[in-house]
Design an enzyme around this catalytic site. Structure first.
Site, PDB file in Angstrom:
ATOM      1  N   LYS A  36      -7.684   1.500  -5.259  1.00  0.00           N
ATOM      2  CA  LYS A  36      -6.069   2.002  -5.645  1.00  0.00           C
ATOM      3  C   LYS A  36      -6.062   1.825  -7.144  1.00  0.00           C
ATOM      4  CE  LYS A  36      -1.545  -0.039  -4.079  1.00  0.00           C
ATOM      5  NZ  LYS A  36      -0.833  -1.025  -3.421  1.00  0.00           N
ATOM      6  N   SER A  82       2.411   0.511  -0.046  1.00  0.00           N
ATOM      7  CA  SER A  82       2.086   1.444  -1.299  1.00  0.00           C
ATOM      8  C   SER A  82       0.656   1.914  -1.353  1.00  0.00           C
ATOM      9  CB  SER A  82       2.646   0.594  -2.330  1.00  0.00           C
ATOM     10  OG  SER A  82       1.629  -0.747  -2.688  1.00  0.00           O
ATOM     11  N   SER A 113       1.782  -4.010   1.858  1.00  0.00           N
ATOM     12  CA  SER A 113       1.461  -2.453   1.418  1.00  0.00           C
ATOM     13  C   SER A 113      -0.009  -2.198   1.763  1.00  0.00           C
ATOM     14  CB  SER A 113       1.508  -2.480  -0.215  1.00  0.00           C
ATOM     15  OG  SER A 113       2.522  -2.398  -0.554  1.00  0.00           O
TER      16      SER A 113
END
Lengths: 485, 476
Positions: free
Chosen positions: A73, A150, A174
């Site tokens: 990420k 997310s 997330s």
């Protein structure tokens, strides 16, 4: 069949037997990344990944991650490589250091093939708010449904079979929510298990390093490898690192508590029947499954509590993003103007809204009724969670009330389904408990998941339970389009 | 005066730990700008604070010296505000749980009476970066960002400038002698904000307080407060109201000057620092920090006085850490302490001043100064010993005995028989001088003693000669 589709242990065996090379694996992963149409990447590292994979010599037999391609990420600091957290406020920012987990994986000679998209600064649960736009769900080629966030890019990449694993971060859900929408395994170990050094903070008291995999054994392996004390993160635990992979096959008959108020707030019959079927299978194998009420009022307060605490911490953590030290610089007559310009142009409206909420909650006149009240409520919820886990080994619940929602579809934010079933995963963040989402089934071709949460620092037992659940569902290793590859 | 002054002090002390408060960056103040900086000091995303153990030990020592209650659970909080010199957008401090609470310090008041000043709190925090402002731009030096600080907040219990000055001197001595800080006000390693208000005698309610900044010496604190108290009292006597404001002290005019009028207090939105979990200090750790604290000023002073030094002399030797260290090395076991002290205070200090050097640069080994003191106590004259000292300063491979030999210095005799023989010879040869002495001319005595010294080639002690000479003159 491609080697990339196997579990890491099986890929490793093929690497050691020289049936495949790290370079071949890396090229295949890069090819799949370029073929992906889900807007999952901030950056694909073709040159760096190929150079690194080519540099690997003889296979390291005792190192399962040797030559395995992976993604991170884009809120993990990568030395010399742009790291933006999908926010314009950090465009062009190249960190001077690697995040702890990036460094560990580099030592293990895993091959980083790219950085994935996220909701801006990891604040959001839809995967639609990053500066590159919406990240789509690979299970929905028509791009009507969200990936969830997310950690949207990492979830999408693992769900599309691009890499065997990807790093994410989890502050509310997330990792574990998009794992549900993407039909993959999403893990968040105990708070303090994995060093957060180099992870861009959203709300440190709730932030966790997490990861996505498709196999339980891969998840257990990553938990072992990434865990451990790191001097750079003084909140990282000094407890001995777990041996989740080694202990994975130990036969156990654990007890599970199903939180009844959460199940009661879900209306999707497919999800409910799959969940019931799972519970039945677990009981058939000798596990005890009991329904336990948590308290509706407490569950309904999770979202508000989460928003207050996370926004308050976020407004402070992100105060460093002022254009003075790094990130885009905008001229101004005074330092206030410089900061004002950088922050006005750098953040989206949603982020600004969170900062305003956070700031408001921390104001001297509001602290007690908002921030401190939220902290007191958090403590109560944590106490209740730990109380349940005194009597049973794990809490077992559907990870989400639905398959991935359609984009633009707004849910009733005051319904039970939203307040309880869509937000309960934050229980694991409040208490810092280890929590894993696993694939549970499909509806209209879209996956949904089940979530398991265990006691603090009992990841070994948690993955044993994951093994049981995964064997019951039989969905291990799947990803969208696997049959076509 | 109709008013009682109410004075409280906030003192920030920069700790001279090897590294910064929360990062491994060196902490030396001396390097080129922006060279002592880590990613944490620049607030790069994902960097995290790591508490400096040495800073905690220092804070414990100072808290203990100030008789404070030490909190064994070390916790930190965030103070949030935007400013160019604040890299993270917040400062990590100890708002809710300072490491030390409620202590006191004893100082001498204006009339010499002992007075106890209450201290509210001592806490640890990090410094901001340094700003240099120019006409069209500003420069930032991050070397200072993250330097460990302790803040010491007094209760408003001082009543005049002298008390405030002595309070700061006492704090300075504690941080200096505990090894916590250089305590240099002129260089900013000890910074002092003074709050002062006036109220009619006998009332409890506080008046409007004024903050004074830019105080770079203890003397300035006294002068600034003496001025400010008169200024406020003049306003009040003429029926005016004191404004809540920040003033600075202007050394040239000896006055305080308005900097800015205070508006509403800033809301710093304090909350607990989530990246530092509370640290439990064991009782052993705290006790060890206290037990291993270098000897403090008051203890040293008591010891020096017990060695026979006057309080004034002890204070002079303790005016710098280096001078005290030299004194202690030059008077090992208290041997010849008084003489060593005299040498240091008069002769050595004169030498240092003349050459513009500090005691650290003084080339004589402390052990040699001790030997020289021993020689004087053994009967060599001060003048002889100083000749030897000067010789040693220029010839560093020689020891004190060697210096005496090289200079052909011999001890002067106190032998009364020998002295008497010389005296009688000289008196016999100088009847006119005897007559002069009898006639009241004191100068004659000096002449006669001089004649004896000349005849004895300096080998007799002049004070013994004077004594015997007087006795013999009386007989004639």
């Amino acid at each position: 069949m491609n080697y990339l589709d196997l579990s890491i242990a099986d890929i490793h065996a093929a690497l050691v037997a020289k049936k495949v090379t790290p370079l071949e694996l890396t090229k295949e992963a890069l090819k799949r990344a370029h073929e992906s149409k889900d807007n999952a990447f901030e950056m694909i590292l073709d040159d760096e990944a190929i150079a690194f994979a080519s540099s690997l010599g003889e296979p390291e037999e005792d190192n399962l991650l040797w030559g395995i391609p992976y993604l991170a990420k884009d809120n993990f600091s990568t030395k010399g490589l742009p790291t933006t957290a999908s926010s314009n406020v950090l465009n062009g920012y190249k960190p001077l250091f690697d995040a702890h987990v990036i460094d560990v994986l580099k030592q293990k000679k895993a091959v980083l093939i790219g950085k994935t998209t996220l909701d801006e600064l990891a604040m959001g649960g839809t995967g639609t708010t990053g500066h590159l736009g919406i990240t789509y769900n690979p299970y929905d080629p028509k791009h009507e449904r969200m990936m969830g966030g997310s950690s949207c890019g990492s979830a999408a990449a693992v769900a599309a079979g691009i890499v065997p694993f990807a790093l994410g971060s989890d502050t509310g859900d997330s990792v574990r929510k998009p794992a549900s929408y993407g039909g993959v395994i999403g893990v968040k170990p105990t708070w303090g298990r994995i060093s957060r050094y180099g992870l861009f903070p959203f709300a440190p008291s709730l932030d966790h390093v997490g990861f996505f995999t498709r196999y339980v054994s891969d998840a257990a392996l990553l938990c072992d490898v990434l865990s451990g004390r790191d001097e750079m993160d003084s909140t990282s635990s000094e407890k001995p690192v777990p041996h989740c992979l080694e202990k994975l096959s130990e036969e156990k008959k654990p007890t599970f508590a199903v939180l009844s108020d959460i199940v009661d707030s879900i209306h999707d019959e497919t999800i409910l029947s799959s969940f019931r079927a799972l519970c039945q299978k677990l009981e058939e194998q000798g596990c005890k499954v009991t329904y336990v009420p948590f308290g509706k009022e407490a569950l309904e307060s999770i979202y508000a509590t989460y928003i207050v605490i996370s926004c308050a911490e976020a407004t402070s953590n992100d105060a460093n993003l002022d254009g003075i030290k790094f990130g885009p610089y905008y001229e101004g007559k005074t330092y206030q103007e410089v900061m004002f310009n950088a922050r006005t142009k750098g953040f989206s409206e949603l982020i600004k809204r969170r900062f305003v909420i956070g700031s408001f909650c921390l104001m001297a006149e509001n602290q007690d009724v908002l921030f401190l009240r939220a902290q007191r409520n958090r403590a109560k919820i944590v106490a209740k969670t730990n109380e349940i886990l005194k009597d049973v080994d794990f809490i077992l619940v559907p990870a989400a009330p639905s398959i991935a929602p359609k984009l633009g579809q707004s849910s009733d934010k005051l319904s039970d389904e939203y307040l309880i079933a869509d937000n309960h995963l934050a229980l694991g963040n409040f208490a810092g408990l280890p929590s894993v989402t696993l694939p549970l089934g499909y509806e209209e071709g879209m996956p949904f998941g089940v979530n398991l949460m265990g006691r603090a620092f009992e990841e070994e037992e948690l993955f044993q339970a994951c093994r049981l659940v995964s064997d019951s569902t039989g969905l291990e290793g799947s990803y969208y389009g696997k049959e076509d590859k | 005066m109709n008013f009682e002054a109410v004075i409280g002090l906030e003192i920030h002390v920069e700790m001279k730990t090897r590294s910064k408060m929360f990062s491994s960056s060196p902490n030396s103040f001396t390097r080129f700008p922006n060279t002592e900086v880590t990613c944490f000091d620049m607030a790069y995303p994902g960097t995290m604070p790591r508490v400096n153990k040495a800073a905690v030990i220092n804070a414990i020592r100072v808290a203990n010296a100030l008789h404070m209650t030490i909190d064994p659970l070390v916790r930190f909080d965030r103070k949030n505000y935007f400013y160019a010199d604040l890299p993270k957008g917040f400062q990590i401090t100890q708002q809710f749980h300072p490491i030390g609470r409620e202590g006191y310090l004893e100082i001498k008041g204006r009339d010499g009476e002992l007075k106890r000043i209450g201290i509210e709190r001592i806490h640890m925090e990090e410094d901001t970066c340094k700003q240099l402002h120019f006409a069209s731009y500003s420069l930032l030096d991050y070397n200072r960002a993250g330097v460990p600080l302790i803040e010491i907040v007094s209760h408003p219990e001082m009543r005049n400038g002298t008390e405030a000055m002595r309070y700061v001197e006492a704090i300075r001595n504690i941080v200096l002698f505990s090894g916590t800080s250089d305590g240099k006000m002129e260089e900013g390693s000890l910074r002092c904000d003074v709050n002062v208000s006036l109220r009619p005698y006998g009332t409890k309610k506080f008046g409007t307080k004024v903050e004074i900044k830019n105080l770079n010496s203890t003397k300035n604190i006294e002068s600034a407060l003496d001025y400010e108290i008169l200024r406020q009292s003049a306003i009040l006597l003429s029926g005016g109201k004191v404004q809540q404001e920040t003033r600075r002290y202007d050394e040239a005019s000896g006055k305080t000057v308005l900097m800015r009028v205070k508006t509403d207090a800033v809301d710093y939105k304090y909350f607990p620092e989530p990246n530092i979990t509370p640290i439990r200090l064991s009782p052993e750790f705290v006790q060890n920090a206290i037990d291993t604290c270098p000897e403090l000023y008051d203890s040293k002073k008591a010891r020096y006085v017990a060695l026979g030094l006057s309080e004034v002399d002890a204070d002079i030797l303790l005016s710098s850490l280096a001078m005290a260290k030299y004194f202690e090395e030059a008077s090992i076991g208290g041997k010849f302490a008084k003489t060593v002290a005299n040498f240091l205070i008069s002769d050595v200090n004169a030498y240092l001043n003349k050459n513009g050097i500090s005691i650290e640069e003084f080339p004589l080994k402390p052990a040699y100064l001790n030997e020289l003191a021993g020689l004087q106590e053994d009967g060599f004259t001060h003048k002889q010993v100083m000749q030897a000292l000067n010789y040693l300063l220029e010839n560093q491979d020689v020891n004190p005995k060697g210096a005496l030999e090289a200079l052909h210095i011999e001890k002067q005799s106190n032998d009364d028989g020998l002295v008497l023989a010389f005296v009688n010879d000289v008196l016999a040869a100088n009847p006119q001088s005897i007559a002069d002495f009898k006639a009241g001319k004191d100068r004659a005595l000096g002449f006669l003693v001089g004649q004896v010294m000349k005849a004895a080639k300096g080998k007799v002690n002049p004070s013994a000669v004077s004594k015997v000479m007087l006795e013999e003159l009386k007989k004639r």
